[in-house]
Design a protein around this motif. Sequence first.
Motif, PDB file in Angstrom:
ATOM      1  N   GLU A  13      86.310 -21.939 -68.807  1.00  0.00           N
ATOM      2  CA  GLU A  13      86.112 -20.488 -68.874  1.00  0.00           C
ATOM      3  C   GLU A  13      84.671 -20.159 -69.272  1.00  0.00           C
ATOM      4  O   GLU A  13      84.018 -19.316 -68.648  1.00  0.00           O
ATOM      5  N   ASN A  14      84.155 -20.846 -70.280  1.00  0.00           N
ATOM      6  CA  ASN A  14      82.770 -20.616 -70.717  1.00  0.00           C
ATOM      7  C   ASN A  14      81.766 -21.023 -69.646  1.00  0.00           C
ATOM      8  O   ASN A  14      80.749 -20.353 -69.458  1.00  0.00           O
ATOM      9  N   ALA A  15      82.027 -22.119 -68.943  1.00  0.00           N
ATOM     10  CA  ALA A  15      81.130 -22.561 -67.876  1.00  0.00           C
ATOM     11  C   ALA A  15      81.077 -21.530 -66.749  1.00  0.00           C
ATOM     12  O   ALA A  15      79.998 -21.230 -66.224  1.00  0.00           O
ATOM     13  N   LEU A  16      82.226 -20.990 -66.364  1.00  0.00           N
ATOM     14  CA  LEU A  16      82.261 -19.967 -65.310  1.00  0.00           C
ATOM     15  C   LEU A  16      81.544 -18.700 -65.754  1.00  0.00           C
ATOM     16  O   LEU A  16      80.755 -18.118 -64.996  1.00  0.00           O
ATOM     17  N   ASN A  17      81.821 -18.254 -66.969  1.00  0.00           N
ATOM     18  CA  ASN A  17      81.189 -17.036 -67.476  1.00  0.00           C
ATOM     19  C   ASN A  17      79.679 -17.207 -67.591  1.00  0.00           C
ATOM     20  O   ASN A  17      78.918 -16.292 -67.262  1.00  0.00           O
ATOM     21  N   LEU A  50      76.894 -26.368 -68.705  1.00  0.00           N
ATOM     22  CA  LEU A  50      77.128 -25.825 -70.037  1.00  0.00           C
ATOM     23  C   LEU A  50      76.906 -26.852 -71.145  1.00  0.00           C
ATOM     24  O   LEU A  50      76.412 -26.510 -72.207  1.00  0.00           O
ATOM     25  N   PHE A  51      77.263 -28.111 -70.892  1.00  0.00           N
ATOM     26  CA  PHE A  51      77.210 -29.123 -71.954  1.00  0.00           C
ATOM     27  C   PHE A  51      76.328 -30.301 -71.558  1.00  0.00           C
ATOM     28  O   PHE A  51      76.497 -30.867 -70.488  1.00  0.00           O
ATOM     29  N   ASP A  52      75.446 -30.697 -72.458  1.00  0.00           N
ATOM     30  CA  ASP A  52      74.625 -31.877 -72.190  1.00  0.00           C
ATOM     31  C   ASP A  52      75.255 -33.146 -72.780  1.00  0.00           C
ATOM     32  O   ASP A  52      74.626 -34.198 -72.792  1.00  0.00           O
ATOM     33  N   ASP A  53      76.502 -33.041 -73.245  1.00  0.00           N
ATOM     34  CA  ASP A  53      77.248 -34.218 -73.700  1.00  0.00           C
ATOM     35  C   ASP A  53      78.557 -34.364 -72.914  1.00  0.00           C
ATOM     36  O   ASP A  53      79.469 -35.058 -73.342  1.00  0.00           O
ATOM     37  N   GLN A  54      78.631 -33.710 -71.749  1.00  0.00           N
ATOM     38  CA  GLN A  54      79.848 -33.737 -70.934  1.00  0.00           C
ATOM     39  C   GLN A  54      80.138 -35.143 -70.423  1.00  0.00           C
ATOM     40  O   GLN A  54      79.258 -35.837 -69.939  1.00  0.00           O
ATOM     41  N   LEU A  55      81.401 -35.537 -70.514  1.00  0.00           N
ATOM     42  CA  LEU A  55      81.897 -36.809 -69.988  1.00  0.00           C
ATOM     43  C   LEU A  55      82.982 -36.485 -68.969  1.00  0.00           C
ATOM     44  O   LEU A  55      83.931 -35.773 -69.288  1.00  0.00           O
ATOM     45  N   ASN A  56      82.813 -36.969 -67.754  1.00  0.00           N
ATOM     46  CA  ASN A  56      83.837 -36.814 -66.722  1.00  0.00           C
ATOM     47  C   ASN A  56      84.366 -38.193 -66.351  1.00  0.00           C
ATOM     48  O   ASN A  56      83.594 -39.066 -65.966  1.00  0.00           O
ATOM     49  N   SER A  71      88.185 -46.659 -61.518  1.00  0.00           N
ATOM     50  CA  SER A  71      87.818 -45.596 -62.452  1.00  0.00           C
ATOM     51  C   SER A  71      86.421 -45.823 -62.989  1.00  0.00           C
ATOM     52  O   SER A  71      85.966 -46.955 -63.126  1.00  0.00           O
ATOM     53  N   GLU A  72      85.770 -44.707 -63.288  1.00  0.00           N
ATOM     54  CA  GLU A  72      84.415 -44.764 -63.820  1.00  0.00           C
ATOM     55  C   GLU A  72      84.198 -43.526 -64.677  1.00  0.00           C
ATOM     56  O   GLU A  72      84.762 -42.470 -64.407  1.00  0.00           O
ATOM     57  N   LYS A  73      83.371 -43.660 -65.700  1.00  0.00           N
ATOM     58  CA  LYS A  73      83.033 -42.483 -66.490  1.00  0.00           C
ATOM     59  C   LYS A  73      81.600 -42.077 -66.175  1.00  0.00           C
ATOM     60  O   LYS A  73      80.709 -42.923 -66.020  1.00  0.00           O
ATOM     61  N   LEU A  74      81.429 -40.788 -66.041  1.00  0.00           N
ATOM     62  CA  LEU A  74      80.114 -40.218 -65.788  1.00  0.00           C
ATOM     63  C   LEU A  74      79.723 -39.388 -66.999  1.00  0.00           C
ATOM     64  O   LEU A  74      80.440 -38.464 -67.377  1.00  0.00           O
ATOM     65  N   ILE A  75      78.609 -39.743 -67.605  1.00  0.00           N
ATOM     66  CA  ILE A  75      78.121 -39.028 -68.774  1.00  0.00           C
ATOM     67  C   ILE A  75      76.852 -38.294 -68.375  1.00  0.00           C
ATOM     68  O   ILE A  75      75.964 -38.876 -67.736  1.00  0.00           O
ATOM     69  N   TYR A  76      76.785 -37.021 -68.727  1.00  0.00           N
ATOM     70  CA  TYR A  76      75.617 -36.210 -68.424  1.00  0.00           C
ATOM     71  C   TYR A  76      74.353 -36.983 -68.757  1.00  0.00           C
ATOM     72  O   TYR A  76      74.285 -37.585 -69.808  1.00  0.00           O
ATOM     73  N   PRO A  77      73.354 -37.019 -67.903  1.00  0.00           N
ATOM     74  CA  PRO A  77      73.174 -36.299 -66.648  1.00  0.00           C
ATOM     75  C   PRO A  77      73.646 -37.067 -65.409  1.00  0.00           C
ATOM     76  O   PRO A  77      73.492 -36.572 -64.294  1.00  0.00           O
ATOM     77  N   ASN A  78      74.213 -38.259 -65.576  1.00  0.00           N
ATOM     78  CA  ASN A  78      74.670 -39.040 -64.425  1.00  0.00           C
ATOM     79  C   ASN A  78      75.825 -38.324 -63.720  1.00  0.00           C
ATOM     80  O   ASN A  78      76.819 -37.980 -64.343  1.00  0.00           O
ATOM     81  N   ARG A  79      75.715 -38.143 -62.429  1.00  0.00           N
ATOM     82  CA  ARG A  79      76.745 -37.425 -61.677  1.00  0.00           C
ATOM     83  C   ARG A  79      77.221 -38.170 -60.434  1.00  0.00           C
ATOM     84  O   ARG A  79      78.131 -37.726 -59.768  1.00  0.00           O
ATOM     85  N   TYR A  80      76.607 -39.301 -60.130  1.00  0.00           N
ATOM     86  CA  TYR A  80      76.916 -40.000 -58.881  1.00  0.00           C
ATOM     87  C   TYR A  80      77.703 -41.283 -59.129  1.00  0.00           C
ATOM     88  O   TYR A  80      77.428 -42.022 -60.073  1.00  0.00           O
ATOM     89  N   LEU A  81      78.644 -41.546 -58.242  1.00  0.00           N
ATOM     90  CA  LEU A  81      79.360 -42.816 -58.292  1.00  0.00           C
ATOM     91  C   LEU A  81      79.669 -43.264 -56.882  1.00  0.00           C
ATOM     92  O   LEU A  81      79.703 -42.477 -55.938  1.00  0.00           O
ATOM     93  N   PHE A  82      79.877 -44.557 -56.761  1.00  0.00           N
ATOM     94  CA  PHE A  82      80.098 -45.191 -55.473  1.00  0.00           C
ATOM     95  C   PHE A  82      81.158 -46.267 -55.664  1.00  0.00           C
ATOM     96  O   PHE A  82      81.112 -47.030 -56.619  1.00  0.00           O
ATOM     97  N   GLN A  83      82.133 -46.305 -54.759  1.00  0.00           N
ATOM     98  CA  GLN A  83      83.168 -47.342 -54.798  1.00  0.00           C
ATOM     99  C   GLN A  83      83.410 -47.851 -53.380  1.00  0.00           C
ATOM    100  O   GLN A  83      83.407 -47.070 -52.423  1.00  0.00           O
ATOM    101  N   GLN A  84      83.627 -49.146 -53.287  1.00  0.00           N
ATOM    102  CA  GLN A  84      83.918 -49.783 -52.010  1.00  0.00           C
ATOM    103  C   GLN A  84      85.391 -50.216 -52.024  1.00  0.00           C
ATOM    104  O   GLN A  84      85.856 -50.790 -52.994  1.00  0.00           O
ATOM    105  N   PHE A  85      86.105 -49.931 -50.934  1.00  0.00           N
ATOM    106  CA  PHE A  85      87.522 -50.308 -50.822  1.00  0.00           C
ATOM    107  C   PHE A  85      87.740 -51.231 -49.646  1.00  0.00           C
ATOM    108  O   PHE A  85      87.012 -51.266 -48.716  1.00  0.00           O
TER     109      PHE A  85
END
Length: 166
Positions: A52-56, A134-140, A152-166
């Motif tokens: 909600e805060n990010a959208l606002n 909104l957050f510089d400590d965001q973990l996705n 699975s992989e964790k992305l911690i700000y500012p890293n936003r890219y991931l790549f997986q091979q199947f």
Amino acid sequence: MKKLLFFFPILLILFSFTGAKHPYHVGSVEINYSQKSKTFEITGRFFLDDLENALNNKYGKSLHFNDAKFKSQLNESLKNYSAEYFKLKTNNKFLNINFVGYEEDHESVNIYLESEKIDNPKKVEAAVSFLYNLFDDQLNIVHIIVNGERKSEKLIYPNRYLFQQF
């Protein structure tokens, strides 16, 4: 890896019983390839107040979840927000991603997206930056599932890219 699968739901449970703001900024995104529909079905799960805060903040509005009068504005804002903060590429081709809708679940919000049809994804690349505005400590925490194989992989700000091979 299995610990990552349980990390986000446990945090949601723990912080849903407190009146205080949660000290962690974490979200999860599951990118699941459906053999039946030949599409990627994407679910993003985020703390309600954070989203909600990010959208606002992003749109300079005062939108509120848990209030029916904001439903159509939230749909439009989430559609635009998702298009900007989530990209998916497979087999070296960017996929069109459609916003399907959202669902509120007490302290969290689920965002549902779906890709265009694609056959036999082997290489999956994603750019996931939800709440980075909104957050510089965001973990996705990002899960990619193709033919039952989960990576699975964790992305911690500012890293936003991931790549997986199947």
